[in-house]
Design a protein around this motif. Structure first.
Motif, PDB file in Angstrom:
ATOM      1  N   ILE A 314       0.846  -1.189   0.000  1.00 56.75           N
ATOM      2  CA  ILE A 314       0.000   0.000   0.000  1.00 56.75           C
ATOM      3  C   ILE A 314       0.888   1.248   0.000  1.00 56.75           C
ATOM      4  CG2 ILE A 314      -1.990   1.116   1.061  1.00 56.75           C
ATOM      5  CD1 ILE A 314      -2.402  -1.824   0.274  1.00 56.75           C
ATOM      6  N   CYS A 315       0.654   2.129  -0.985  1.00 59.01           N
ATOM      7  CA  CYS A 315       1.541   3.278  -1.199  1.00 59.01           C
ATOM      8  C   CYS A 315       0.801   4.599  -1.013  1.00 59.01           C
ATOM      9  CB  CYS A 315       2.111   3.267  -2.618  1.00 59.01           C
ATOM     10  SG  CYS A 315       2.889   1.737  -3.097  1.00 59.01           S
ATOM     11  N   GLU A 316       1.530   5.583  -0.575  1.00 57.50           N
ATOM     12  CA  GLU A 316       1.041   6.958  -0.666  1.00 57.50           C
ATOM     13  C   GLU A 316       1.087   7.359  -2.134  1.00 57.50           C
ATOM     14  OE1 GLU A 316       2.698   9.867   1.999  1.00 57.50           O
ATOM     15  OE2 GLU A 316       3.350   8.276   3.384  1.00 57.50           O
ATOM     16  N   SER A 317       0.024   7.939  -2.618  1.00 57.11           N
ATOM     17  CA  SER A 317      -0.157   8.157  -4.042  1.00 57.11           C
ATOM     18  C   SER A 317       1.028   8.849  -4.714  1.00 57.11           C
ATOM     19  CB  SER A 317      -1.430   8.963  -4.283  1.00 57.11           C
ATOM     20  OG  SER A 317      -1.656   9.132  -5.666  1.00 57.11           O
ATOM     21  N   LYS A 318       1.474   9.991  -4.148  1.00 56.83           N
ATOM     22  CA  LYS A 318       2.505  10.774  -4.819  1.00 56.83           C
ATOM     23  C   LYS A 318       3.922  10.248  -4.590  1.00 56.83           C
ATOM     24  CE  LYS A 318      -0.086  15.086  -5.057  1.00 56.83           C
ATOM     25  NZ  LYS A 318      -0.090  16.541  -4.782  1.00 56.83           N
ATOM     26  N   LEU A 319       4.039   9.219  -3.754  1.00 59.46           N
ATOM     27  CA  LEU A 319       5.370   8.683  -3.454  1.00 59.46           C
ATOM     28  C   LEU A 319       5.543   7.257  -3.975  1.00 59.46           C
ATOM     29  CD1 LEU A 319       5.788   9.916   0.247  1.00 59.46           C
ATOM     30  CD2 LEU A 319       6.578  11.025  -1.860  1.00 59.46           C
ATOM     31  N   LYS A 320       4.717   6.880  -4.905  1.00 54.00           N
ATOM     32  CA  LYS A 320       4.737   5.497  -5.390  1.00 54.00           C
ATOM     33  C   LYS A 320       6.110   5.057  -5.903  1.00 54.00           C
ATOM     34  CE  LYS A 320       1.846   2.401  -8.149  1.00 54.00           C
ATOM     35  NZ  LYS A 320       0.686   2.342  -9.057  1.00 54.00           N
ATOM     36  N   PRO A 321       6.830   5.868  -6.683  1.00 54.18           N
ATOM     37  CA  PRO A 321       8.160   5.445  -7.130  1.00 54.18           C
ATOM     38  C   PRO A 321       9.127   5.179  -5.978  1.00 54.18           C
ATOM     39  CG  PRO A 321       7.372   7.252  -8.492  1.00 54.18           C
ATOM     40  CD  PRO A 321       6.423   7.133  -7.349  1.00 54.18           C
ATOM     41  N   ILE A 322       8.983   5.941  -4.875  1.00 57.48           N
ATOM     42  CA  ILE A 322       9.855   5.717  -3.717  1.00 57.48           C
ATOM     43  C   ILE A 322       9.569   4.352  -3.099  1.00 57.48           C
ATOM     44  CG2 ILE A 322      10.518   6.516  -1.423  1.00 57.48           C
ATOM     45  CD1 ILE A 322      10.022   9.307  -2.208  1.00 57.48           C
ATOM     46  N   TYR A 323       8.298   3.988  -3.017  1.00 57.27           N
ATOM     47  CA  TYR A 323       7.948   2.675  -2.477  1.00 57.27           C
ATOM     48  C   TYR A 323       8.544   1.561  -3.347  1.00 57.27           C
ATOM     49  CZ  TYR A 323       4.670   4.458   1.009  1.00 57.27           C
ATOM     50  OH  TYR A 323       4.129   5.076   2.114  1.00 57.27           O
ATOM     51  N   LEU A 324       8.544   1.772  -4.656  1.00 53.92           N
ATOM     52  CA  LEU A 324       9.141   0.781  -5.551  1.00 53.92           C
ATOM     53  C   LEU A 324      10.636   0.665  -5.296  1.00 53.92           C
ATOM     54  CD1 LEU A 324       9.116  -1.161  -7.937  1.00 53.92           C
ATOM     55  CD2 LEU A 324       9.309   0.822  -9.461  1.00 53.92           C
ATOM     56  N   VAL A 465       7.316  -1.818   3.732  1.00 57.84           N
ATOM     57  CA  VAL A 465       8.695  -1.349   3.646  1.00 57.84           C
ATOM     58  C   VAL A 465       8.912  -0.357   4.783  1.00 57.84           C
ATOM     59  CG1 VAL A 465       8.906  -1.703   1.166  1.00 57.84           C
ATOM     60  CG2 VAL A 465       8.031   0.476   2.022  1.00 57.84           C
ATOM     61  N   PRO A 466      10.120  -0.268   5.324  1.00 53.26           N
ATOM     62  CA  PRO A 466      10.362   0.614   6.473  1.00 53.26           C
ATOM     63  C   PRO A 466      10.065   2.077   6.146  1.00 53.26           C
ATOM     64  CG  PRO A 466      12.210  -0.896   6.120  1.00 53.26           C
ATOM     65  CD  PRO A 466      11.325  -1.013   4.927  1.00 53.26           C
ATOM     66  N   SER A 467       9.369   2.748   7.047  1.00 52.13           N
ATOM     67  CA  SER A 467       9.064   4.174   6.842  1.00 52.13           C
ATOM     68  C   SER A 467      10.350   4.997   6.792  1.00 52.13           C
ATOM     69  CB  SER A 467       8.157   4.687   7.962  1.00 52.13           C
ATOM     70  OG  SER A 467       8.756   4.472   9.232  1.00 52.13           O
ATOM     71  N   SER A 468      11.370   4.548   7.508  1.00 50.34           N
ATOM     72  CA  SER A 468      12.653   5.261   7.487  1.00 50.34           C
ATOM     73  C   SER A 468      13.265   5.233   6.095  1.00 50.34           C
ATOM     74  CB  SER A 468      13.621   4.636   8.492  1.00 50.34           C
ATOM     75  OG  SER A 468      13.830   3.258   8.212  1.00 50.34           O
ATOM     76  N   SER A 472      14.180   8.552   3.805  1.00 51.37           N
ATOM     77  CA  SER A 472      15.564   8.764   3.374  1.00 51.37           C
ATOM     78  C   SER A 472      15.684   8.959   1.875  1.00 51.37           C
ATOM     79  CB  SER A 472      16.433   7.584   3.809  1.00 51.37           C
ATOM     80  OG  SER A 472      16.056   6.394   3.122  1.00 51.37           O
ATOM     81  N   LEU A 473      14.657   8.526   1.116  1.00 52.02           N
ATOM     82  CA  LEU A 473      14.716   8.608  -0.341  1.00 52.02           C
ATOM     83  C   LEU A 473      14.061   9.868  -0.901  1.00 52.02           C
ATOM     84  CD1 LEU A 473      13.854   4.880  -1.150  1.00 52.02           C
ATOM     85  CD2 LEU A 473      16.030   6.004  -1.661  1.00 52.02           C
ATOM     86  N   ARG A 474      13.428  10.670  -0.069  1.00 53.70           N
ATOM     87  CA  ARG A 474      12.663  11.825  -0.562  1.00 53.70           C
ATOM     88  C   ARG A 474      13.546  12.818  -1.328  1.00 53.70           C
ATOM     89  NH1 ARG A 474       7.477  13.222   1.395  1.00 53.70           N
ATOM     90  NH2 ARG A 474       6.584  11.721   2.860  1.00 53.70           N
ATOM     91  N   THR A 475      14.707  13.149  -0.777  1.00 56.51           N
ATOM     92  CA  THR A 475      15.572  14.136  -1.427  1.00 56.51           C
ATOM     93  C   THR A 475      16.047  13.628  -2.789  1.00 56.51           C
ATOM     94  OG1 THR A 475      16.337  14.907   0.734  1.00 56.51           O
ATOM     95  CG2 THR A 475      17.675  15.484  -1.176  1.00 56.51           C
TER      96      THR A 475
END
Length: 525
Positions: A314-324, A465-468, A472-475
């Protein structure tokens, strides 16, 4: 596709499909125990690392080489990775090897070039062992080279001279078995001198659903019309027990009904296969099947590979590539295929992932927009482990077999259960274990559950997947999106320079920003 699934849910089941042969009741069989297997083929199979046949292969063998003896056409519905290719290749090669006839006698038709290349590899591994040759006819390759490999002039025999001013010697087939895609097959039928299907004994329609859904230049009615016409308007009747003298036409004998028992293979035998075989009578009627026998794995229509594990992320919509990206990191470099909804999103997602420089994975794109040579090179690198992640459109979905694929990721939720089955079937093949992850927005969860219920699958736990890791991948993600935007705009500009209509180029450049955002907010349907 949506209309097709709705129609199939409402159509009546054909009588011959109501009581199928359950191939799952067959047991694996050691090669040395398989009845009637040619010793040369046993050796060839052992060189492939095969020591036993899977249940579907055993079941088909019994209906072809065993008591069935090709008396009926076969329709095979078996899960992906269950061994369907060898199931038809082995009996066909065995039968053709028993009669020394130099002509094209078996045709295997597949919807894509990549799948055709893969199937030819299977035939190449066993056919030469018994003196048979295999040809390939696919698009995006030199048709001149294909012609030289498919057709040849007869060799000059001692004491026989050909009149240089007379008619040329009769052309002959250089192959016993042809693996082809529909478009290139039609090219040879219409244009290649010496190419003929008049001696065809076996027609295999692999990935039947797709081949029947798309017209492909009316290849099927053309093939059936040719084979029927060559028997003087009657059904195909070939007696290969006759001695072979002079013209190849002496092997033909006409005038008895299809399915007549007592002669050697008196008709064109058809074998149709799919992991999601259509049940639509109007589609199956196109095949003109002879007393068809339906083989399937169990009572359920849709089946997953036995050792497949399914998960939802389950992904946050705008952060889907980060979850991948976080998911790929957690898989530890295991071989993985990521499926998207289109060739365009395949290209953008692969480009974006490669901007995550800390990912330390070799990621390549694989889609129908690429040249065959590029796809072949990418697939080779993936098979050899030089590429760990393949981002693919559904060009990779059906039938493709890559050893060692541990994981499949649906970046976009498959819209239909058939699509899910074919995608997931790239892993957990040939009795191996594998995992299929599907990335979902919260509003998609309920619809995804209903999708899996069509295959009686209620076991799809949440994978976290770990929230941390996400934080860490946002930037890096923000930077990658900016780079992607530049690439999209650059590609739009290049298309304009090579001759795209000005209006198209303007619209592409104007929409570049919205399309790059389209990837970031994952609205990829």
């Amino acid at each position: 596709m949506a209309e097709e699934e709705k129609e199939e849910e409402s159509v009546p089941v054909l009588p011959w499909m109501r009581n199928p042969v359950d191939v799952s009741l067959s047991e694996e069989c050691q090669l040395h125990l398989l009845p009637f297997l040619d010793p040369r083929l046993r050796v060839a199979l052992q060189k492939m690392g095969i020591s036993s046949l899977f249940p579907v292969q055993v079941a088909v063998w019994q209906e072809t080489i065993g008591p069935g003896a090709f008396e009926r056409d076969l329709c095979i519905n078996s899960p992906t990775g269950s061994g369907k290719t060898l199931a038809y290749a082995l009996p066909i090669v065995q039968v053709l090897s028993t009669r020394a006839v130099n002509c094209l006698r078996a045709l295997v038709v597949l919807p894509t070039r990549d799948l055709a290349l893969q199937v030819k590899e299977v035939f190449d591994a066993i056919a030469p062992a018994v003196g048979l040759s295999v040809g390939l006819a696919v698009g995006q390759s030199s048709i001149a080279d294909e012609i030289s490999n498919l057709v040849r002039r007869p060799k000059h025999e001692a004491g026989i001279c050909y009149d240089p001013e007379g008619p040329p010697p009769e052309l002959q087939s250089a192959v016993d078995i042809l693996v082809a895609t529909p478009g290139r097959l039609m090219d040879h039928i219409n244009s290649t001198k010496g190419f003929t299907l008049e001696h065809l004994c076996y027609l295999v329609v692999d990935e039947t659903d797709r081949l029947l859904r798309e017209a492909y230049q009316s290849w099927l009615p053309t093939v059936l019309r040719i084979t029927e016409a060559n028997d003087g308007g009657l059904s195909n009747t070939r007696d290969f027990s006759l001695p072979i003298f002079g013209s190849l036409k002496t092997i033909r004998r006409c005038g008895i009904e299809r399915g007549f028992k007592g002669r050697s293979y008196p008709r064109l035998v058809k074998m149709v296969l799919s992991a999601t075989l259509t049940r639509d009578p109007s589609k199956l009627a196109q095949l003109n099947l002879h007393h068809p026998l339906f083989l399937t794995a169990g009572k359920r229509r849709y089946r997953f590979p036995e050792k497949l594990e399914s998960y939802k992320l389950i992904c946050e919509s705008k952060l889907k590539p980060i979850y991948l990206v976080s998911l790929l990191q957690s898989l530890g470099g295991e071989k993985c295929i990521v499926f998207t909804s289109s060739v365009e999103s395949t290209h953008r997602l692969c480009t974006l992932l490669n901007f995550f420089t800390d990912l330390q994975l070799k990621i390549k794109e694989y889609s129908g927009l690429q040249r065959q040579s590029v796809r072949s090179k990418t697939l080779k690198a993936f098979r050899e482990g030089d590429v760990q992640v393949l981002v693919s459109s559904d060009a990779m979905t059906r039938g493709m077999d890559v050893e060692g694929v541990k994981n499949v990721v649906n970046y976009n939720m498959p819209p239909y259960i058939k699509t899910y089955i074919h995608r997931a079937g790239r892993t957990a093949r040939a009795g191996q274990s594998g995992r299929c992850f599907t990335l979902l927005r919260k509003e998609e969860v309920k619809r995804f559950k209903k999708l899996l219920q069509k295959a009686d699958n209620n076991s799809c736990p949440v994978y976290s997947v770990p929230s941390s890791s996400i934080e860490s991948l946002r930037t890096t993600y923000t930077s990658a999106l900016e780079k992607l935007k530049e690439v999209v705009e650059s590609e739009a500009s290049k298309k304009h320079k090579i001759g795209m209509k000005p209006l198209q180029a303007r619209d592409q450049k104007k929409n570049a920003k919205s399309r790059f955002l389209w990837l970031s907010d994952t609205n990829t349907s």
